[in-house]
Design a protein around this motif. Structure first.
Motif, PDB file in Angstrom:
ATOM      1  N   MET A 193       1.630  -9.445   0.508  1.00 37.24           N
ATOM      2  CA  MET A 193       1.533  -8.613  -0.602  1.00 37.24           C
ATOM      3  C   MET A 193       1.025  -7.320  -0.134  1.00 37.24           C
ATOM      4  N   ILE A 194       1.817  -5.924  -0.596  1.00 39.68           N
ATOM      5  CA  ILE A 194       1.469  -4.760  -0.156  1.00 39.68           C
ATOM      6  C   ILE A 194       0.451  -4.301  -0.993  1.00 39.68           C
ATOM      7  N   GLY A 195      -0.979  -4.071  -0.511  1.00 43.77           N
ATOM      8  CA  GLY A 195      -1.951  -3.576  -1.699  1.00 43.77           C
ATOM      9  C   GLY A 195      -2.118  -2.116  -1.511  1.00 43.77           C
ATOM     10  N   ARG A 196      -1.773  -1.369  -0.377  1.00 41.68           N
ATOM     11  CA  ARG A 196      -1.954   0.047  -0.532  1.00 41.68           C
ATOM     12  C   ARG A 196      -0.688   0.764   0.301  1.00 41.68           C
ATOM     13  N   ILE A 197      -0.423   1.861   0.111  1.00 46.14           N
ATOM     14  CA  ILE A 197       0.777   2.546   0.740  1.00 46.14           C
ATOM     15  C   ILE A 197       0.232   4.044   1.012  1.00 46.14           C
ATOM     16  N   THR A 198       0.319   4.645   2.364  1.00 48.69           N
ATOM     17  CA  THR A 198      -0.086   6.000   2.482  1.00 48.69           C
ATOM     18  C   THR A 198       1.170   6.506   3.384  1.00 48.69           C
ATOM     19  N   GLY A 199       1.844   7.707   2.764  1.00 48.06           N
ATOM     20  CA  GLY A 199       2.662   8.254   3.385  1.00 48.06           C
ATOM     21  C   GLY A 199       2.967   9.565   2.793  1.00 48.06           C
TER      22      GLY A 199
END
Length: 199
Positions: A1-7
């Motif tokens: 599960m991908i819960g957060r993305i920063t980019g």
């Protein structure tokens, strides 16, 4: 599960954006409430995400706040509500407005959203009654002004965003008639949605 993305924000084509994370571009669908608050292209962004695996592919949805994501997940649990409709609901109503509509059982506010008929609105209000009120925040933070860009490009982006949200071309163009020629994308979408909600 991908819960957060920063980019870094690479592309903004509402309701989808592309975020570069370590050289990998993630396509993320976001509600308009989140889209309004995105930084300019090339700037850093951090989103709470919901990862969905379906037979026709893998999909990533992004949200500016945990409250938006929680509301999205609650909407998905309602029978007959898919991800696209859930995004449309959060694009038409802030989380606090949605919770207020649920609390007061105001189906009229939901029926104005594309893809939500009377029966769906009533079912949504019924199923969310005991779930959404507990997670309620205050109103969404101040929405910044739209980004730069040429007016014709902006109008095309605004139209495409409205079409992606489920409005037909006649409705979308009608809502855009009152927009200023130099309206930014975010401001234009917000103003058009406001006009459509009064229609």
């Amino acid at each position: 599960m991908i819960g957060r993305i920063t980019g870094l924000v690479l592309e903004k084509n509402p309701p989808q954006i592309v975020v570069d994370v370590g050289g990998v571009g993630y396509e993320i669908d976001v509600p308009m409430s989140t889209f309004y608050n995105l930084p300019a292209s090339g700037q850093k962004v951090s989103l709470h995400t919901h990862f969905a695996v379906r037979e026709d592919g893998h999909f990533l949805y992004g949200f500016a706040s945990e409250d938006e994501r929680a509301a999205f997940r609650q909407l998905l649990k309602v029978s007959g509500i898919g991800a696209r409709t859930a995004l449309a609901v959060l694009s038409g109503l802030s989380v606090s407005d949605l919770a207020q509509a649920v609390s007061l059982q105001e189906s009229g506010r939901l029926i104005k959203i594309p893809g939500i008929g009377k029966k769906t609105a009533e079912r949504l209000l019924l199923e969310l009654r005991d779930k959404l009120g507990k997670t309620l925040p205050g109103s969404i933070a101040h929405i910044p002004q739209g980004g730069a860009g040429t007016a014709p490009d902006n109008r095309s982006d605004i139209l495409n965003a409205l079409l992606a949200l489920g409005y037909n071309e006649r409705e979308a163009l009608g809502a855009m008639k009152g927009l200023a020629e130099d309206a930014g994308v975010s401001d234009g979408i917000r103003a058009a949605l406001k006009a459509l909600s009064k229609a």
